[in-house]
Write a protein that holds these residues in place. Structure first.
Motif, PDB file in Angstrom:
ATOM      1  N   ALA A 123      54.014  39.585  40.927  1.00 34.73           N
ATOM      2  CA  ALA A 123      53.048  38.342  41.459  1.00 34.73           C
ATOM      3  C   ALA A 123      54.056  37.120  40.844  1.00 34.73           C
ATOM      4  O   ALA A 123      53.744  37.098  39.478  1.00 34.73           O
ATOM      5  N   SER A 124      53.322  35.909  40.772  1.00 34.38           N
ATOM      6  CA  SER A 124      53.421  34.348  40.441  1.00 34.38           C
ATOM      7  C   SER A 124      52.281  34.222  40.269  1.00 34.38           C
ATOM      8  O   SER A 124      52.451  33.540  39.163  1.00 34.38           O
ATOM      9  N   ALA A 125      50.777  34.410  41.007  1.00 35.72           N
ATOM     10  CA  ALA A 125      49.712  34.427  40.610  1.00 35.72           C
ATOM     11  C   ALA A 125      48.598  34.772  40.680  1.00 35.72           C
ATOM     12  O   ALA A 125      48.580  35.386  41.894  1.00 35.72           O
ATOM     13  N   ALA A 126      47.784  35.249  40.183  1.00 31.64           N
ATOM     14  CA  ALA A 126      47.575  36.039  39.825  1.00 31.64           C
ATOM     15  C   ALA A 126      45.533  36.394  39.324  1.00 31.64           C
ATOM     16  O   ALA A 126      45.090  35.215  38.859  1.00 31.64           O
ATOM     17  N   LEU A 127      44.368  36.940  40.264  1.00 32.41           N
ATOM     18  CA  LEU A 127      43.474  36.405  40.046  1.00 32.41           C
ATOM     19  C   LEU A 127      42.651  37.891  39.747  1.00 32.41           C
ATOM     20  O   LEU A 127      43.024  38.756  40.657  1.00 32.41           O
ATOM     21  N   ASP A 128      41.958  38.338  39.298  1.00 34.20           N
ATOM     22  CA  ASP A 128      41.098  39.489  38.762  1.00 34.20           C
ATOM     23  C   ASP A 128      39.348  39.522  38.788  1.00 34.20           C
ATOM     24  O   ASP A 128      39.391  38.511  37.584  1.00 34.20           O
ATOM     25  N   ILE A 129      38.777  39.861  39.793  1.00 28.61           N
ATOM     26  CA  ILE A 129      37.702  39.948  40.366  1.00 28.61           C
ATOM     27  C   ILE A 129      36.602  40.510  39.466  1.00 28.61           C
ATOM     28  O   ILE A 129      36.246  41.727  39.370  1.00 28.61           O
ATOM     29  N   GLN A 130      35.709  39.820  38.243  1.00 31.29           N
ATOM     30  CA  GLN A 130      34.572  40.663  38.149  1.00 31.29           C
ATOM     31  C   GLN A 130      35.388  41.752  36.985  1.00 31.29           C
ATOM     32  O   GLN A 130      35.638  43.006  37.045  1.00 31.29           O
ATOM     33  N   THR A 131      36.289  41.289  35.837  1.00 31.89           N
ATOM     34  CA  THR A 131      36.996  42.001  34.681  1.00 31.89           C
ATOM     35  C   THR A 131      36.537  42.870  33.942  1.00 31.89           C
ATOM     36  O   THR A 131      36.914  43.121  33.296  1.00 31.89           O
ATOM     37  N   GLY A 132      35.438  42.105  33.624  1.00 35.82           N
ATOM     38  CA  GLY A 132      34.413  43.287  32.510  1.00 35.82           C
ATOM     39  C   GLY A 132      34.886  42.774  31.814  1.00 35.82           C
ATOM     40  O   GLY A 132      34.968  41.341  31.476  1.00 35.82           O
ATOM     41  N   GLY A 133      35.418  43.709  29.892  1.00 34.04           N
ATOM     42  CA  GLY A 133      36.182  42.662  28.810  1.00 34.04           C
ATOM     43  C   GLY A 133      37.136  42.606  29.151  1.00 34.04           C
ATOM     44  O   GLY A 133      37.985  42.467  28.595  1.00 34.04           O
ATOM     45  N   GLY A 134      37.827  42.478  29.965  1.00 33.55           N
ATOM     46  CA  GLY A 134      39.161  42.273  31.171  1.00 33.55           C
ATOM     47  C   GLY A 134      40.107  43.843  30.511  1.00 33.55           C
ATOM     48  O   GLY A 134      41.043  43.735  30.447  1.00 33.55           O
ATOM     49  N   GLU A 135      39.571  44.618  30.394  1.00 35.04           N
ATOM     50  CA  GLU A 135      40.753  45.923  29.211  1.00 35.04           C
ATOM     51  C   GLU A 135      41.254  46.247  30.255  1.00 35.04           C
ATOM     52  O   GLU A 135      42.442  46.706  30.195  1.00 35.04           O
ATOM     53  N   VAL A 136      40.969  46.202  32.049  1.00 39.27           N
ATOM     54  CA  VAL A 136      41.937  47.079  32.759  1.00 39.27           C
ATOM     55  C   VAL A 136      43.670  46.096  33.264  1.00 39.27           C
ATOM     56  O   VAL A 136      44.576  46.573  32.921  1.00 39.27           O
ATOM     57  N   LEU A 137      42.912  45.192  32.934  1.00 39.49           N
ATOM     58  CA  LEU A 137      43.772  43.578  33.595  1.00 39.49           C
ATOM     59  C   LEU A 137      44.420  43.752  32.077  1.00 39.49           C
ATOM     60  O   LEU A 137      45.847  43.688  32.304  1.00 39.49           O
ATOM     61  N   ALA A 138      44.103  43.746  31.168  1.00 34.33           N
ATOM     62  CA  ALA A 138      44.848  43.538  29.930  1.00 34.33           C
ATOM     63  C   ALA A 138      46.128  44.661  29.403  1.00 34.33           C
ATOM     64  O   ALA A 138      46.883  44.767  28.852  1.00 34.33           O
ATOM     65  N   SER A 139      46.031  45.638  30.575  1.00 31.28           N
ATOM     66  CA  SER A 139      46.472  47.339  30.193  1.00 31.28           C
ATOM     67  C   SER A 139      47.908  46.915  30.907  1.00 31.28           C
ATOM     68  O   SER A 139      48.798  47.636  30.959  1.00 31.28           O
ATOM     69  N   ALA A 140      47.946  46.050  31.391  1.00 28.08           N
ATOM     70  CA  ALA A 140      49.324  45.934  32.483  1.00 28.08           C
ATOM     71  C   ALA A 140      49.995  45.532  31.165  1.00 28.08           C
ATOM     72  O   ALA A 140      50.178  44.035  30.745  1.00 28.08           O
ATOM     73  N   PRO A 141      51.411  45.671  31.394  1.00 25.24           N
ATOM     74  CA  PRO A 141      52.016  45.146  30.501  1.00 25.24           C
ATOM     75  C   PRO A 141      53.136  43.824  30.698  1.00 25.24           C
ATOM     76  O   PRO A 141      53.077  43.758  29.798  1.00 25.24           O
ATOM     77  N   ALA A 142      52.909  43.354  32.339  1.00 31.20           N
ATOM     78  CA  ALA A 142      53.326  42.165  32.064  1.00 31.20           C
ATOM     79  C   ALA A 142      52.363  41.353  33.441  1.00 31.20           C
ATOM     80  O   ALA A 142      51.763  42.141  33.750  1.00 31.20           O
ATOM     81  N   LEU A 143      52.231  39.926  32.651  1.00 28.07           N
ATOM     82  CA  LEU A 143      50.906  39.541  33.470  1.00 28.07           C
ATOM     83  C   LEU A 143      51.475  38.395  34.718  1.00 28.07           C
ATOM     84  O   LEU A 143      53.065  37.794  33.851  1.00 28.07           O
ATOM     85  N   PRO A 144      51.281  37.877  35.745  1.00 22.19           N
ATOM     86  CA  PRO A 144      52.347  37.012  36.186  1.00 22.19           C
ATOM     87  C   PRO A 144      52.092  35.643  34.989  1.00 22.19           C
ATOM     88  O   PRO A 144      51.202  35.192  34.182  1.00 22.19           O
ATOM     89  N   PRO A 145      53.106  34.084  35.704  1.00 20.27           N
ATOM     90  CA  PRO A 145      53.205  32.987  34.851  1.00 20.27           C
ATOM     91  C   PRO A 145      51.819  32.865  35.160  1.00 20.27           C
ATOM     92  O   PRO A 145      50.898  31.999  33.513  1.00 20.27           O
ATOM     93  N   VAL A 146      51.162  32.368  36.476  1.00 23.66           N
ATOM     94  CA  VAL A 146      49.620  31.934  36.453  1.00 23.66           C
ATOM     95  C   VAL A 146      48.849  33.159  36.442  1.00 23.66           C
ATOM     96  O   VAL A 146      48.635  34.469  37.331  1.00 23.66           O
ATOM     97  N   THR A 147      47.496  33.436  35.590  1.00 19.61           N
ATOM     98  CA  THR A 147      46.828  34.956  35.132  1.00 19.61           C
ATOM     99  C   THR A 147      45.495  34.063  35.224  1.00 19.61           C
ATOM    100  O   THR A 147      45.156  33.743  34.431  1.00 19.61           O
ATOM    101  N   ALA A 148      44.507  34.172  36.178  1.00 22.07           N
ATOM    102  CA  ALA A 148      42.789  33.977  35.991  1.00 22.07           C
ATOM    103  C   ALA A 148      41.328  35.302  36.260  1.00 22.07           C
ATOM    104  O   ALA A 148      42.492  36.068  36.925  1.00 22.07           O
ATOM    105  N   ALA A 149      41.124  35.459  35.016  1.00 24.35           N
ATOM    106  CA  ALA A 149      40.058  36.452  35.382  1.00 24.35           C
ATOM    107  C   ALA A 149      38.640  36.491  35.594  1.00 24.35           C
ATOM    108  O   ALA A 149      38.444  34.475  34.960  1.00 24.35           O
ATOM    109  N   THR A 150      37.607  36.062  36.326  1.00 23.12           N
ATOM    110  CA  THR A 150      36.433  35.890  36.297  1.00 23.12           C
ATOM    111  C   THR A 150      35.291  37.107  36.001  1.00 23.12           C
ATOM    112  O   THR A 150      35.555  38.307  36.176  1.00 23.12           O
TER     113      THR A 150
END
Length: 260
Positions: free
Chosen positions: A51-78
């Protein structure tokens, strides 16, 4: 099993434990849950990597999103819970992701067609029209969600039999219908029923403190007689067995071919 521990000791330990974020390591050796066959975190990471731009909704403490080895250049979470906002910010900011405090029932604080990938693990509710609005044409929504009557052996132990409309909520078929009503095309929908085991009463208490919608208003004092009875049952009969339900949904917004 902690057969040598008293009810009071097990409960005190569970009450003193932090319930911030979505780290479930406290349950190690005390409770188990079978994992869904599709491997959500791995599959999410693969899509994030494309992905080039990603959004993680209801991310909690961010643990699942942070487990990804690489994040897109634009990454946001709510995230709507203040304690989790702080936790997710500390975890994700070093990865270049921005965390936005936003109630789960509020419109997403982003412009139209802002993301080519939207993800969410166990959202309280999916606001499909908002997801469709922030997705670019050809973009993908990828989510693992709690299914109908999940862990209801626990719920009904404390609250008694639940009406069918409550047991049948979170039906994957309803998710498909709502996604399609929002203009999205459901390209994958999988379901699983998974065994859970609670090996001591502390695990049950911690679970109900962490997953607060299971038994609304739960406190040890309010449910002490039921907790003591369950403690004795676990000691004499073995683990308290329940079953969680999960479904995986992947939907795309019509338009140019998705890059995810």
């Amino acid at each position: 099993m902690r057969a040598d521990r008293t009810f009071e000791e097990l409960v005190r330990e569970a009450v003193d434990a932090s319930v911030d974020g979505w780290d479930f390591s406290w349950f190690e050796g005390r409770a188990t849950e079978e994992r869904p066959p599709w491997g959500y975190a791995r599959s999410m990471a693969e899509r994030l990597g494309r992905a080039s731009a990603a959004l993680d909704i209801q991310t909690g403490g961010g643990e699942v999103l942070a487990s990804a080895p690489a994040l897109p250049p634009v990454t946001a979470a709510t995230e709507g819970w203040p304690a989790n906002v702080a936790r997710a910010t500390a975890l994700l900011h070093p990865r270049g992701a921005v965390v936005v405090a936003s109630p789960e029932d509020a419109p997403l604080p982003f412009g139209d067609a802002a993301f080519d990938l939207v993800t969410s693990r166990h959202p309280v509710r999916t606001y499909w029209h908002e997801v469709a609005r922030v997705l670019r044409p050809g973009g993908t929504y990828f989510s693992q969600q709690v299914g109908p009557a999940s862990a209801f052996e626990v719920v009904e132990y404390f609250l008694g039999p639940q009406p069918e409309e409550v047991r049948g909520a979170r039906d994957p078929r309803r998710a498909r219908a709502e996604a399609e009503a929002a203009g999205l095309e459901v390209v994958d929908l999988q379901e699983a029923r998974l065994r859970m085991e609670f090996h001591d009463i502390g695990a049950v208490v911690h679970f109900l403190r962490k997953v607060i919608w299971m038994v609304p208003g739960f406190t040890v004092k309010r449910y002490e007689p039921r907790l003591r009875s369950l403690h004795e049952r676990i000691r004499s009969e073995g683990p308290f067995v329940a079953h969680s339900t999960r479904f995986l949904v992947e939907a795309r917004k019509p338009g140019v071919a998705a890059s995810t």
